[in-house]
Design a protein around this motif. Structure first.
Motif, mmCIF file in Angstrom:
data_model
loop_
_atom_site.group_PDB
_atom_site.id
_atom_site.type_symbol
_atom_site.label_atom_id
_atom_site.label_comp_id
_atom_site.label_asym_id
_atom_site.label_seq_id
_atom_site.Cartn_x
_atom_site.Cartn_y
_atom_site.Cartn_z
ATOM 1 N N PHE A 41 0.852 -1.184 0.000
ATOM 2 C CA PHE A 41 0.000 0.000 0.000
ATOM 3 C C PHE A 41 0.886 1.232 0.000
ATOM 4 C CE2 PHE A 41 -2.822 -3.217 1.599
ATOM 5 C CZ PHE A 41 -4.016 -2.916 0.951
ATOM 6 N N HIS A 42 0.849 1.951 -1.088
ATOM 7 C CA HIS A 42 1.539 3.235 -1.227
ATOM 8 C C HIS A 42 0.446 4.226 -1.583
ATOM 9 C CE1 HIS A 42 4.895 5.924 -1.900
ATOM 10 N NE2 HIS A 42 4.320 6.309 -3.025
ATOM 11 N N ARG A 43 -0.202 4.744 -0.551
ATOM 12 C CA ARG A 43 -1.399 5.566 -0.741
ATOM 13 C C ARG A 43 -1.185 6.652 -1.765
ATOM 14 N NH1 ARG A 43 -5.634 2.855 1.456
ATOM 15 N NH2 ARG A 43 -5.101 2.121 3.495
ATOM 16 N N PRO A 44 -2.115 6.770 -2.660
ATOM 17 C CA PRO A 44 -3.454 6.189 -2.714
ATOM 18 C C PRO A 44 -3.537 4.899 -3.521
ATOM 19 C CG PRO A 44 -3.296 7.914 -4.354
ATOM 20 C CD PRO A 44 -1.960 7.854 -3.654
ATOM 21 N N LEU A 45 -2.409 4.211 -3.710
ATOM 22 C CA LEU A 45 -2.402 2.997 -4.525
ATOM 23 C C LEU A 45 -2.158 1.749 -3.693
ATOM 24 C CD1 LEU A 45 -0.084 4.205 -7.438
ATOM 25 C CD2 LEU A 45 -2.581 4.282 -7.342
ATOM 26 N N CYS A 46 -2.622 0.634 -4.217
ATOM 27 C CA CYS A 46 -2.263 -0.684 -3.716
ATOM 28 C C CYS A 46 -1.612 -1.406 -4.901
ATOM 29 C CB CYS A 46 -3.489 -1.447 -3.240
ATOM 30 S SG CYS A 46 -3.094 -3.111 -2.698
ATOM 31 N N VAL A 47 -0.411 -1.911 -4.681
ATOM 32 C CA VAL A 47 0.354 -2.535 -5.756
ATOM 33 C C VAL A 47 0.596 -4.001 -5.418
ATOM 34 C CG1 VAL A 47 2.503 -2.425 -7.087
ATOM 35 C CG2 VAL A 47 1.521 -0.318 -6.146
ATOM 36 N N ALA A 48 0.209 -4.890 -6.319
ATOM 37 C CA ALA A 48 0.500 -6.320 -6.187
ATOM 38 C C ALA A 48 1.646 -6.623 -7.143
ATOM 39 C CB ALA A 48 -0.719 -7.154 -6.542
ATOM 40 N N PHE A 49 2.699 -7.278 -6.607
ATOM 41 C CA PHE A 49 3.865 -7.526 -7.460
ATOM 42 C C PHE A 49 4.558 -8.833 -7.101
ATOM 43 C CE2 PHE A 49 5.349 -5.109 -3.824
ATOM 44 C CZ PHE A 49 6.599 -5.614 -3.527
ATOM 45 N N PHE A 50 5.341 -9.316 -8.053
ATOM 46 C CA PHE A 50 6.141 -10.530 -7.916
ATOM 47 C C PHE A 50 7.609 -10.141 -8.041
ATOM 48 C CE2 PHE A 50 2.171 -11.576 -9.958
ATOM 49 C CZ PHE A 50 1.741 -12.711 -9.298
ATOM 50 N N ILE A 51 8.471 -10.859 -7.338
ATOM 51 C CA ILE A 51 9.905 -10.624 -7.446
ATOM 52 C C ILE A 51 10.557 -11.893 -7.975
ATOM 53 C CG2 ILE A 51 12.035 -10.062 -6.225
ATOM 54 C CD1 ILE A 51 10.250 -8.765 -4.041
ATOM 55 N N ASP A 52 11.270 -11.757 -9.091
ATOM 56 C CA ASP A 52 12.081 -12.852 -9.613
ATOM 57 C C ASP A 52 13.517 -12.523 -9.226
ATOM 58 O OD1 ASP A 52 13.645 -14.618 -11.054
ATOM 59 O OD2 ASP A 52 12.364 -14.558 -12.834
ATOM 60 N N ASP A 53 13.921 -13.018 -8.065
ATOM 61 C CA ASP A 53 15.229 -12.669 -7.519
ATOM 62 C C ASP A 53 16.361 -13.133 -8.419
ATOM 63 O OD1 ASP A 53 16.815 -11.436 -5.571
ATOM 64 O OD2 ASP A 53 17.144 -13.347 -4.536
ATOM 65 N N GLY A 54 16.207 -14.306 -9.018
ATOM 66 C CA GLY A 54 17.251 -14.828 -9.898
ATOM 67 C C GLY A 54 17.501 -13.938 -11.097
ATOM 68 N N ALA A 55 16.436 -13.404 -11.669
ATOM 69 C CA ALA A 55 16.552 -12.540 -12.839
ATOM 70 C C ALA A 55 16.685 -11.065 -12.462
ATOM 71 C CB ALA A 55 15.335 -12.722 -13.746
ATOM 72 N N LYS A 56 16.553 -10.773 -11.160
ATOM 73 C CA LYS A 56 16.611 -9.385 -10.674
ATOM 74 C C LYS A 56 15.542 -8.528 -11.347
ATOM 75 C CE LYS A 56 20.319 -10.115 -8.211
ATOM 76 N NZ LYS A 56 20.096 -10.781 -6.964
ATOM 77 N N VAL A 57 14.307 -9.079 -11.404
ATOM 78 C CA VAL A 57 13.199 -8.402 -12.057
ATOM 79 C C VAL A 57 12.002 -8.366 -11.115
ATOM 80 C CG1 VAL A 57 11.571 -8.518 -13.996
ATOM 81 C CG2 VAL A 57 13.949 -9.177 -14.331
ATOM 82 N N VAL A 58 11.282 -7.254 -11.145
ATOM 83 C CA VAL A 58 10.028 -7.116 -10.406
ATOM 84 C C VAL A 58 8.912 -6.977 -11.436
ATOM 85 C CG1 VAL A 58 8.696 -5.669 -8.830
ATOM 86 C CG2 VAL A 58 11.138 -6.000 -8.454
ATOM 87 N N TYR A 59 7.881 -7.796 -11.275
ATOM 88 C CA TYR A 59 6.720 -7.746 -12.163
ATOM 89 C C TYR A 59 5.537 -7.192 -11.392
ATOM 90 C CZ TYR A 59 9.439 -10.962 -15.014
ATOM 91 O OH TYR A 59 10.430 -11.540 -15.761
ATOM 92 N N VAL A 60 4.945 -6.123 -11.885
ATOM 93 C CA VAL A 60 3.742 -5.567 -11.268
ATOM 94 C C VAL A 60 2.544 -6.294 -11.865
ATOM 95 C CG1 VAL A 60 2.333 -3.504 -10.968
ATOM 96 C CG2 VAL A 60 4.827 -3.339 -10.845
ATOM 97 N N ALA A 61 1.782 -6.960 -10.997
ATOM 98 C CA ALA A 61 0.620 -7.738 -11.444
ATOM 99 C C ALA A 61 -0.631 -6.874 -11.512
ATOM 100 C CB ALA A 61 0.390 -8.922 -10.503
ATOM 101 N N ALA A 62 -0.755 -5.936 -10.579
ATOM 102 C CA ALA A 62 -1.963 -5.101 -10.543
ATOM 103 C C ALA A 62 -1.696 -3.845 -9.727
ATOM 104 C CB ALA A 62 -3.128 -5.868 -9.937
ATOM 105 N N VAL A 63 -2.394 -2.784 -10.093
ATOM 106 C CA VAL A 63 -2.365 -1.542 -9.333
ATOM 107 C C VAL A 63 -3.805 -1.095 -9.173
ATOM 108 C CG1 VAL A 63 -1.607 0.865 -9.273
ATOM 109 C CG2 VAL A 63 -0.130 -0.883 -10.296
ATOM 110 N N LYS A 64 -4.190 -0.783 -7.942
ATOM 111 C CA LYS A 64 -5.564 -0.366 -7.683
ATOM 112 C C LYS A 64 -5.558 0.937 -6.905
ATOM 113 C CE LYS A 64 -9.902 -1.825 -5.674
ATOM 114 N NZ LYS A 64 -10.619 -2.840 -4.950
ATOM 115 N N TRP A 65 -6.435 1.837 -7.282
ATOM 116 C CA TRP A 65 -6.601 3.096 -6.575
ATOM 117 C C TRP A 65 -7.449 2.829 -5.341
ATOM 118 C CZ3 TRP A 65 -4.760 7.961 -7.729
ATOM 119 C CH2 TRP A 65 -5.295 9.013 -6.977
ATOM 120 N N VAL A 66 -6.898 3.046 -4.144
ATOM 121 C CA VAL A 66 -7.634 2.797 -2.913
ATOM 122 C C VAL A 66 -7.961 4.074 -2.160
ATOM 123 C CG1 VAL A 66 -6.853 0.425 -2.619
ATOM 124 C CG2 VAL A 66 -5.516 2.293 -1.635
#
Length: 68
Positions: A41-66
């Protein structure tokens, strides 16, 4: 609030979220039922994300205005 102001605000929020996820994703959010997804939760957003540590990549799955 005019459309151009709202668009600028959304762009600024996206830049902040991208920078923080790039620099320290393991410090943000908390794990959920699925071990591979984090919810932040980074107001006013909620961010759902995955971390691929091996590849050093972050994937944002969804962002919702809360709101504030």
């Amino acid at each position: 609030m005019g459309a151009s102001v709202l668009k600028e605000s959304i762009a600024e929020l996206a830049d902040v979220v991208n920078r923080l996820l790039r620099n320290r994703p393991f410090d943000l959010g908390e794990s959920r039922e699925r071990a591979d997804i984090r919810l932040w939760f980074h107001r006013p957003l909620c961010v759902a994300f995955f971390i691929d540590d091996g590849a050093k990549v972050v994937y944002v799955a969804a962002v919702k205005w809360v709101g504030n």
